[in-house]
Enzyme design. Structure first.
Site, mmCIF file in Angstrom:
data_model
loop_
_atom_site.group_PDB
_atom_site.id
_atom_site.type_symbol
_atom_site.label_atom_id
_atom_site.label_comp_id
_atom_site.label_asym_id
_atom_site.label_seq_id
_atom_site.Cartn_x
_atom_site.Cartn_y
_atom_site.Cartn_z
ATOM 1 N N TYR A 160 -5.365 2.023 48.390
ATOM 2 C CA TYR A 160 -5.377 0.869 49.288
ATOM 3 C C TYR A 160 -3.964 0.313 49.462
ATOM 4 O O TYR A 160 -3.350 -0.205 48.521
ATOM 5 C CB TYR A 160 -6.310 -0.222 48.763
ATOM 6 C CG TYR A 160 -7.789 0.156 48.754
ATOM 7 C CD1 TYR A 160 -8.260 1.282 49.445
ATOM 8 C CD2 TYR A 160 -8.713 -0.613 48.068
ATOM 9 C CE1 TYR A 160 -9.614 1.625 49.432
ATOM 10 C CE2 TYR A 160 -10.069 -0.277 48.062
ATOM 11 C CZ TYR A 160 -10.501 0.835 48.745
ATOM 12 O OH TYR A 160 -11.832 1.175 48.739
ATOM 13 N N LEU A 193 -20.698 -6.071 55.079
ATOM 14 C CA LEU A 193 -20.691 -6.904 56.297
ATOM 15 C C LEU A 193 -20.494 -6.037 57.541
ATOM 16 O O LEU A 193 -20.192 -6.554 58.619
ATOM 17 C CB LEU A 193 -19.564 -7.948 56.209
ATOM 18 C CG LEU A 193 -19.649 -8.917 55.031
ATOM 19 C CD1 LEU A 193 -18.383 -9.773 54.926
ATOM 20 C CD2 LEU A 193 -20.876 -9.813 55.174
ATOM 21 N N ILE A 215 -19.750 -5.740 47.539
ATOM 22 C CA ILE A 215 -18.301 -6.004 47.414
ATOM 23 C C ILE A 215 -17.660 -6.279 48.776
ATOM 24 O O ILE A 215 -16.840 -5.499 49.257
ATOM 25 C CB ILE A 215 -17.576 -4.846 46.690
ATOM 26 C CG1 ILE A 215 -17.967 -3.474 47.272
ATOM 27 C CG2 ILE A 215 -17.862 -4.894 45.204
ATOM 28 C CD1 ILE A 215 -17.061 -2.334 46.795
HETATM 29 N N1 LIG Z 1 -15.477 3.642 48.086
HETATM 30 C C1 LIG Z 1 -15.160 3.724 49.369
HETATM 31 O O1 LIG Z 1 -14.988 4.805 49.937
HETATM 32 C C2 LIG Z 1 -15.030 2.439 50.156
HETATM 33 C C3 LIG Z 1 -15.026 2.484 51.563
HETATM 34 C C4 LIG Z 1 -14.938 1.278 52.251
HETATM 35 C C5 LIG Z 1 -14.822 0.084 51.566
HETATM 36 N N2 LIG Z 1 -14.803 0.079 50.186
HETATM 37 C C6 LIG Z 1 -14.671 -1.205 49.439
HETATM 38 O O2 LIG Z 1 -15.596 -2.143 49.951
HETATM 39 C C7 LIG Z 1 -14.896 -3.306 50.389
HETATM 40 C C8 LIG Z 1 -15.609 -3.961 51.552
HETATM 41 O O3 LIG Z 1 -15.808 -3.063 52.611
HETATM 42 P P1 LIG Z 1 -15.030 -3.188 54.009
HETATM 43 O O4 LIG Z 1 -13.724 -3.828 53.801
HETATM 44 O O5 LIG Z 1 -15.084 -1.832 54.617
HETATM 45 O O6 LIG Z 1 -15.968 -4.086 54.919
HETATM 46 P P2 LIG Z 1 -16.783 -5.462 54.819
HETATM 47 O O7 LIG Z 1 -16.620 -6.116 53.516
HETATM 48 O O8 LIG Z 1 -18.142 -5.127 55.311
HETATM 49 O O9 LIG Z 1 -16.075 -6.318 55.975
HETATM 50 C C9 LIG Z 1 -14.797 -6.841 55.851
HETATM 51 C C10 LIG Z 1 -14.515 -7.586 57.154
HETATM 52 O O10 LIG Z 1 -15.431 -8.685 57.253
HETATM 53 C C11 LIG Z 1 -14.721 -9.868 57.538
HETATM 54 N N3 LIG Z 1 -15.377 -10.986 56.841
HETATM 55 C C12 LIG Z 1 -15.409 -11.248 55.526
HETATM 56 N N4 LIG Z 1 -16.131 -12.359 55.275
HETATM 57 C C13 LIG Z 1 -16.552 -12.812 56.470
HETATM 58 C C14 LIG Z 1 -17.303 -13.918 56.873
HETATM 59 N N5 LIG Z 1 -17.800 -14.788 55.983
HETATM 60 N N6 LIG Z 1 -17.552 -14.096 58.203
HETATM 61 C C15 LIG Z 1 -17.062 -13.228 59.116
HETATM 62 N N7 LIG Z 1 -16.329 -12.138 58.785
HETATM 63 C C16 LIG Z 1 -16.082 -11.947 57.471
HETATM 64 C C17 LIG Z 1 -13.337 -9.641 57.020
HETATM 65 O O11 LIG Z 1 -12.433 -10.405 57.793
HETATM 66 P P3 LIG Z 1 -11.259 -11.253 57.094
HETATM 67 O O12 LIG Z 1 -10.351 -10.238 56.465
HETATM 68 O O13 LIG Z 1 -10.667 -11.980 58.249
HETATM 69 O O14 LIG Z 1 -11.899 -12.166 56.090
HETATM 70 C C18 LIG Z 1 -13.138 -8.146 57.259
HETATM 71 O O15 LIG Z 1 -12.680 -7.921 58.575
HETATM 72 C C19 LIG Z 1 -13.499 -2.770 50.716
HETATM 73 O O16 LIG Z 1 -12.550 -3.804 50.781
HETATM 74 C C20 LIG Z 1 -13.295 -1.821 49.565
HETATM 75 O O17 LIG Z 1 -12.940 -2.544 48.392
HETATM 76 C C21 LIG Z 1 -14.931 1.222 49.477
#
Ligand SMILES: NC(=O)c1ccc[n+]([C@@H]2O[C@H](COP(=O)([O-])OP(=O)(O)OC[C@H]3O[C@@H](n4cnc5c(N)ncnc54)[C@H](OP(=O)(O)O)[C@@H]3O)[C@@H](O)[C@H]2O)c1
Length: 296
Positions: free
Chosen positions: A81, A223, A263
């Protein structure tokens, strides 16, 4: 040999005393029981896009700090990351409060050789400013050495105290079955996979398999990466009824079984506060039915 119903999963009613923090002891936040009995918060914080200029760094760091103060003490990161910058940011945030945090990082598959995993883990620990991880995951399988080598590498790190436990990410059922055929493979503590209201694919096979074998799921992108999922009309309806945001409902939905850790990533303190509302939100059968109809 593959073992069936090897362990019990359980939903902890409270995370009391989890990391010895007074704040945690006073909450009744939902938690998930890991195979070794450790209770971890069911709602954590992701970090994929942190420290990459999407928000001012100070705002992202404050978001993580607010999350920790609200009980979102499981923090998920990975060596890839931001090329290590997410781990460095987390290192700054947890300095002085490492004992409150359940720290998860991930190794790149091509680093998961006997010597490579030692170097990768040492580099992650250095960026995070800590001497141990609570959970170390293989980020995905493709490109990794054979699973026997991966398990041996993880077990060596565990024996050295550099990680408390290990697990996998993006593993399907056949990958999990391959892993459980390896000696020691059934020590896998979690499988981190994509799971949200718009992507329920794992419910067909992987989720039941993991529940049967006592492997908790870590739901990533809960999300839907902040996109169309959060604008769904059914989600808005349930959120209005509970007087919370759609994001809080989406997160409570991913945690509803008691076997999944969610997460979400948030780059602002306000988003973190909205997400933390999921800790005290219990969805009713009616809510869950409406959401099922709204996300067909
Ligand atoms: N193992 C893997 O292969 C893998 C793959 C993907 C993700 N992950 C992990 O999972 C975590 C989360 O997944 P993700 O980042 O893909 O997506 P997510 O958590 O589903 O979505 C993140 C997005 O949602 C927005 N957000 C957060 N809180 C909000 C709220 N209360 N209202 C409106 N929008 C909101 C954030 O915007 P802001 O930034 O503006 O708050 C960001 O753009 C990652 O950060 C990572 O640690 C792991």
């Amino acid at each position: 040999m593959m073992q069936l119903t090897r362990r019990q999963l359980g939903l902890g009613a409270a995370a009391a005393g989890l990391f010895g923090s007074r704040a945690m002891a006073q909450t009744t936040a939902p938690s998930v029981k890991l195979p070794d009995g450790a209770q971890v918060p069911a709602l954590g914080q992701g970090s994929w896009h942190l420290a990459q200029g999407r928000h001012p760094a100070a705002e992202e760091e404050e978001a993580l700090r607010v999350g920790i103060s609200l009980g979102l003490t499981l923090i998920d990161t990975a060596e890839i990351y931001g090329g290590g910058r997410a781990e460095q940011m987390i290192g700054r945030v947890i300095a002085g409060q490492r004992d409150k945090v359940f720290l998860v990082s991930k190794v790149r598959p091509d680093h998961a050789t006997a010597s490579g995993i030692q170097q990768a883990c040492a580099a992650s620990l250095s960026r995070l400013g800590t001497d141990h991880l609570d959970l170390y995951l293989l980020h995905w399988r493709n490109g990794a050495p054979d699973l026997g080598t991966v398990v041996a590498g993880f077990e060596a790190l565990r024996a050295e105290g550099r990680t408390r436990r290990w697990g996998v990410s993006n593993f399907g059922v056949s990958d999990m079955e391959d892993l459980f055929r390896i000696r020691g493979g059934d020590a896998c503590a979690a499988n981190q996979v994509r799971y949200n209201l718009d992507d329920r694919g794992i419910e067909r096979d992987l989720l039941p398999w993991c529940e049967r074998h006592g492997v908790p799921i870590m739901a990533y992108s809960p999300l839907g990466q902040g996109g169309a999922l959060l604008r769904n009309a059914a989600l808005a309806g349930v959120a209005a009824r509970h007087k919370v945001t759609p994001a809080a409902v989406a997160l409570a939905w991913t945690m509803r079984s008691g076997h999944a850790i969610s997460i979400p990533e948030a780059g602002s303190p306000n988003h973190v506060r909205e997400n933390a509302a999921a800790l005290s939100l219990r969805l009713t059968d009616q809510d869950v039915s409406e959401l099922a109809r709204g996300f067909t």
